[in-house]
Design a protein around this motif. Structure first.
Motif, PDB file in Angstrom:
ATOM      1  N   PRO A 152      87.573 -35.361  89.458  1.00 44.67           N
ATOM      2  CA  PRO A 152      87.272 -34.916  88.056  1.00 44.67           C
ATOM      3  C   PRO A 152      88.463 -35.390  86.933  1.00 44.67           C
ATOM      4  CG  PRO A 152      87.254 -33.189  89.697  1.00 44.67           C
ATOM      5  CD  PRO A 152      87.435 -34.359  90.359  1.00 44.67           C
ATOM      6  N   GLU A 153      89.567 -35.906  87.629  1.00 45.50           N
ATOM      7  CA  GLU A 153      90.728 -36.542  86.615  1.00 45.50           C
ATOM      8  C   GLU A 153      90.261 -38.080  86.427  1.00 45.50           C
ATOM      9  OE1 GLU A 153      92.339 -36.482  91.034  1.00 45.50           O
ATOM     10  OE2 GLU A 153      90.895 -35.490  89.742  1.00 45.50           O
ATOM     11  N   VAL A 154      89.415 -38.717  87.015  1.00 48.82           N
ATOM     12  CA  VAL A 154      88.930 -39.801  86.722  1.00 48.82           C
ATOM     13  C   VAL A 154      87.762 -39.822  85.873  1.00 48.82           C
ATOM     14  CG1 VAL A 154      87.843 -42.057  87.655  1.00 48.82           C
ATOM     15  CG2 VAL A 154      89.896 -40.865  88.878  1.00 48.82           C
ATOM     16  N   LEU A 155      86.785 -38.997  86.171  1.00 49.03           N
ATOM     17  CA  LEU A 155      85.676 -38.813  85.512  1.00 49.03           C
ATOM     18  C   LEU A 155      85.673 -38.243  84.096  1.00 49.03           C
ATOM     19  CD1 LEU A 155      82.834 -37.469  88.006  1.00 49.03           C
ATOM     20  CD2 LEU A 155      83.213 -39.872  87.059  1.00 49.03           C
ATOM     21  N   LYS A 156      86.683 -37.511  83.858  1.00 47.84           N
ATOM     22  CA  LYS A 156      86.882 -37.114  82.464  1.00 47.84           C
ATOM     23  C   LYS A 156      87.247 -38.285  81.355  1.00 47.84           C
ATOM     24  CE  LYS A 156      91.822 -35.172  82.664  1.00 47.84           C
ATOM     25  NZ  LYS A 156      92.518 -34.426  82.651  1.00 47.84           N
ATOM     26  N   TYR A 157      87.925 -39.047  82.058  1.00 50.55           N
ATOM     27  CA  TYR A 157      88.313 -40.239  81.098  1.00 50.55           C
ATOM     28  C   TYR A 157      86.991 -41.165  81.107  1.00 50.55           C
ATOM     29  CZ  TYR A 157      93.093 -39.420  80.626  1.00 50.55           C
ATOM     30  OH  TYR A 157      94.333 -38.766  80.198  1.00 50.55           O
ATOM     31  N   VAL A 158      86.472 -41.353  82.233  1.00 52.99           N
ATOM     32  CA  VAL A 158      85.067 -42.216  82.083  1.00 52.99           C
ATOM     33  C   VAL A 158      84.080 -41.929  81.170  1.00 52.99           C
ATOM     34  CG1 VAL A 158      83.097 -43.106  83.559  1.00 52.99           C
ATOM     35  CG2 VAL A 158      85.303 -43.013  84.590  1.00 52.99           C
ATOM     36  N   GLU A 159      83.976 -40.485  81.086  1.00 53.84           N
ATOM     37  CA  GLU A 159      83.095 -40.020  80.175  1.00 53.84           C
ATOM     38  C   GLU A 159      83.299 -40.305  78.752  1.00 53.84           C
ATOM     39  OE1 GLU A 159      81.164 -35.550  78.984  1.00 53.84           O
ATOM     40  OE2 GLU A 159      82.493 -35.633  80.668  1.00 53.84           O
ATOM     41  N   CYS A 160      84.488 -40.633  78.371  1.00 57.39           N
ATOM     42  CA  CYS A 160      84.860 -41.183  76.973  1.00 57.39           C
ATOM     43  C   CYS A 160      84.422 -42.466  76.777  1.00 57.39           C
ATOM     44  CB  CYS A 160      86.235 -41.221  76.766  1.00 57.39           C
ATOM     45  SG  CYS A 160      87.219 -39.371  77.245  1.00 57.39           S
ATOM     46  N   PHE A 161      84.054 -43.140  77.870  1.00 54.98           N
ATOM     47  CA  PHE A 161      83.495 -44.311  77.613  1.00 54.98           C
ATOM     48  C   PHE A 161      82.093 -44.436  77.743  1.00 54.98           C
ATOM     49  CE2 PHE A 161      87.738 -44.832  79.144  1.00 54.98           C
ATOM     50  CZ  PHE A 161      88.347 -45.376  77.909  1.00 54.98           C
ATOM     51  N   THR A 162      81.446 -43.801  78.691  1.00 62.72           N
ATOM     52  CA  THR A 162      79.914 -43.688  79.100  1.00 62.72           C
ATOM     53  C   THR A 162      79.163 -42.790  78.475  1.00 62.72           C
ATOM     54  OG1 THR A 162      80.363 -42.264  81.131  1.00 62.72           O
ATOM     55  CG2 THR A 162      80.587 -44.802  81.333  1.00 62.72           C
ATOM     56  N   GLY A 163      79.788 -41.606  78.168  1.00 64.13           N
ATOM     57  CA  GLY A 163      78.955 -40.501  77.886  1.00 64.13           C
ATOM     58  C   GLY A 163      78.908 -39.651  79.055  1.00 64.13           C
ATOM     59  N   PRO A 164      77.992 -38.605  79.312  1.00 61.01           N
ATOM     60  CA  PRO A 164      77.987 -37.261  80.328  1.00 61.01           C
ATOM     61  C   PRO A 164      77.192 -37.876  81.535  1.00 61.01           C
ATOM     62  CG  PRO A 164      76.503 -36.795  78.284  1.00 61.01           C
ATOM     63  CD  PRO A 164      77.306 -37.907  77.930  1.00 61.01           C
ATOM     64  N   ASN A 165      76.211 -39.076  81.404  1.00 64.12           N
ATOM     65  CA  ASN A 165      75.393 -39.259  82.471  1.00 64.12           C
ATOM     66  C   ASN A 165      76.038 -40.533  83.155  1.00 64.12           C
ATOM     67  OD1 ASN A 165      73.339 -37.177  81.793  1.00 64.12           O
ATOM     68  ND2 ASN A 165      72.737 -38.363  80.223  1.00 64.12           N
ATOM     69  N   ILE A 166      76.631 -40.247  84.190  1.00 65.87           N
ATOM     70  CA  ILE A 166      77.590 -41.472  84.839  1.00 65.87           C
ATOM     71  C   ILE A 166      76.972 -41.991  86.131  1.00 65.87           C
ATOM     72  CG2 ILE A 166      79.824 -42.065  85.177  1.00 65.87           C
ATOM     73  CD1 ILE A 166      80.949 -39.567  83.588  1.00 65.87           C
ATOM     74  N   MET A 167      76.762 -43.004  86.176  1.00 63.11           N
ATOM     75  CA  MET A 167      76.419 -43.921  87.641  1.00 63.11           C
ATOM     76  C   MET A 167      77.658 -44.513  88.003  1.00 63.11           C
ATOM     77  SD  MET A 167      73.424 -43.220  88.006  1.00 63.11           S
ATOM     78  CE  MET A 167      72.760 -44.290  89.260  1.00 63.11           C
ATOM     79  N   ALA A 168      78.048 -44.466  89.313  1.00 62.89           N
ATOM     80  CA  ALA A 168      79.085 -45.419  89.948  1.00 62.89           C
ATOM     81  C   ALA A 168      78.199 -46.829  90.415  1.00 62.89           C
ATOM     82  CB  ALA A 168      79.688 -44.789  90.998  1.00 62.89           C
ATOM     83  N   MET A 169      78.351 -47.808  89.855  1.00 57.92           N
ATOM     84  CA  MET A 169      77.695 -48.891  90.113  1.00 57.92           C
ATOM     85  C   MET A 169      78.397 -50.039  91.053  1.00 57.92           C
ATOM     86  SD  MET A 169      74.940 -48.369  88.142  1.00 57.92           S
ATOM     87  CE  MET A 169      74.340 -49.774  88.230  1.00 57.92           C
ATOM     88  N   HIS A 170      79.617 -50.060  91.106  1.00 57.50           N
ATOM     89  CA  HIS A 170      80.238 -51.267  91.934  1.00 57.50           C
ATOM     90  C   HIS A 170      81.766 -50.904  92.393  1.00 57.50           C
ATOM     91  CE1 HIS A 170      82.304 -55.283  92.453  1.00 57.50           C
ATOM     92  NE2 HIS A 170      81.439 -55.245  93.379  1.00 57.50           N
ATOM     93  N   THR A 171      81.765 -50.527  93.641  1.00 60.41           N
ATOM     94  CA  THR A 171      82.979 -50.095  94.373  1.00 60.41           C
ATOM     95  C   THR A 171      83.690 -51.045  95.104  1.00 60.41           C
ATOM     96  OG1 THR A 171      81.696 -49.256  96.278  1.00 60.41           O
ATOM     97  CG2 THR A 171      82.116 -47.657  94.337  1.00 60.41           C
ATOM     98  N   MET A 172      85.002 -50.987  95.184  1.00 56.86           N
ATOM     99  CA  MET A 172      85.806 -51.805  95.693  1.00 56.86           C
ATOM    100  C   MET A 172      87.266 -51.258  95.988  1.00 56.86           C
ATOM    101  SD  MET A 172      85.774 -55.849  94.194  1.00 56.86           S
ATOM    102  CE  MET A 172      86.264 -55.169  92.687  1.00 56.86           C
ATOM    103  N   LEU A 173      87.593 -51.661  97.417  1.00 53.75           N
ATOM    104  CA  LEU A 173      89.104 -51.312  97.949  1.00 53.75           C
ATOM    105  C   LEU A 173      89.753 -52.787  98.122  1.00 53.75           C
ATOM    106  CD1 LEU A 173      90.442 -48.485  99.843  1.00 53.75           C
ATOM    107  CD2 LEU A 173      91.537 -50.638  99.819  1.00 53.75           C
TER     108      LEU A 173
END
Length: 307
Positions: A107-128
């Motif tokens: 939630p702490e990450v998504l609340k910032y992500v939402e400021c750029f993407t809006g409320p409908n959020i897809m995780a598209m590309h993941t990396m460690l």
């Protein structure tokens, strides 16, 4: 739901790259507007980072094998160490590993992500990423590039990367390097740089990099998270230490983004390379770029619309 209540379109002409929200200050929004990135200190807890680190080690030891994940290794070290933390430099596409994928749902990450993407959020590309010690051969130097080069979906400004340092990242161990303001440019042609024998597969870089553009080294502490635009020029240096520099990241996009056809664009050669890799890995006769991204993508908030 997150605490950042966001409208779907920018409210004012002043801000092109963020949406109206009650989380970012006007100063933070203006900084992202001007520079194309925003660093939030100590966003992810030590406890979560430790869990991600343990899962990465389990993957290295083959105790878990996430479906679809691409385990990238330094082939020159494999005979010396087998498969271990000393060899694996990246776990890409970990969307089917529930432990690592928790990062994309924090939630702490998504609340910032939402400021750029809006409320409908897809995780598209993941990396460690596990940047290995590399003072001589510079195998893991990542040339300056724009992430949008890899993505066949638009619009660019509804895509954002969240990149979290899993330990201190600085110039000694190869921290992120950004060129502020370059997110305002267009997508540039990319390809393999002419460093003979020093480039990893798919580590494309800008073919015509302006060396005069100022660079900023993002020194980050454990848990610090930077959000950046997919057109921002960025890369990372070599790890001159004897330890490892780990980070975990996800590119998020609004599910209202849409796929584009990259034929006859600067991205076409990447499409061919990626499709060929996937065909070989899965012994598939036919695969399209959109299919690859449909497989990678997972909904993390709201509803899945186009992607």
């Amino acid at each position: 739901p997150t605490s950042a209540q966001v409208s779907v379109v920018p409210h004012s002409e002043r801000f092109c790259y963020t949406l109206d929200n009650d989380l970012l200050t006007p100063e933070q929004r203006q900084f992202y507007e001007d520079n194309g990135y925003l660093l939030i200190k100590k966003l992810v807890s030590d406890e979560d980072i430790e869990r991600f680190r343990k899962e990465f080690l389990r993957i290295c030891k083959r105790e878990v094998n996430p479906p679809g994940a691409m385990i990238m290794k330094d082939e020159s070290l494999r005979s010396q160490f087998g498969q271990s933390e000393k060899v694996v430099n990246k776990v890409q596409d970990f969307q089917e590993d529930e432990e690592l994928f928790r990062y994309c749902t924090l939630p702490e990450v998504l609340k910032y992500v939402e400021c750029f993407t809006g409320p409908n959020i897809m995780a598209m590309h993941t990396m460690l990423i596990n940047k290995l010690p590399d003072s001589d051969r510079q195998t893991f130097l990542h040339p300056m590039h724009q992430d949008l080069h890899y993505f066949p979906f638009r619009p660019a400004s509804r895509i954002v990367c969240a990149w979290t340092a899993m330990e201190r990242a600085d110039q000694d161990n190869g921290c992120l390097v950004v060129q502020p303001g370059t997110h305002k440019t267009t997508l540039k042609p990319h390809g393999y740089p002419s460093w003979e024998g020093k480039t990893n597969k798919l580590f494309h870089g800008l073919l015509d990099e302006d060396k005069k553009t100022p660079k900023v080294h993002l020194v980050m502490e454990k848990g610090d998270t930077v959000f950046f635009h997919p057109l921002l020029f960025h890369g990372s240096g070599i790890n001159k230490t004897t330890g490892f520099r780990k980070s975990i990241s996800c590119h998020f996009a609004s599910s209202e983004c849409y796929y584009i056809d990259v034929k006859n664009t600067s991205q076409e050669h990447l499409e061919k390379e990626l499709e060929e890799m996937v065909r070989k890995k899965y012994n598939a006769t036919s695969v399209e770029l959109k299919d690859i991204w449909n497989f990678r993508a997972r909904l993390v908030q709201g509803e899945r619309i186009n992607l």
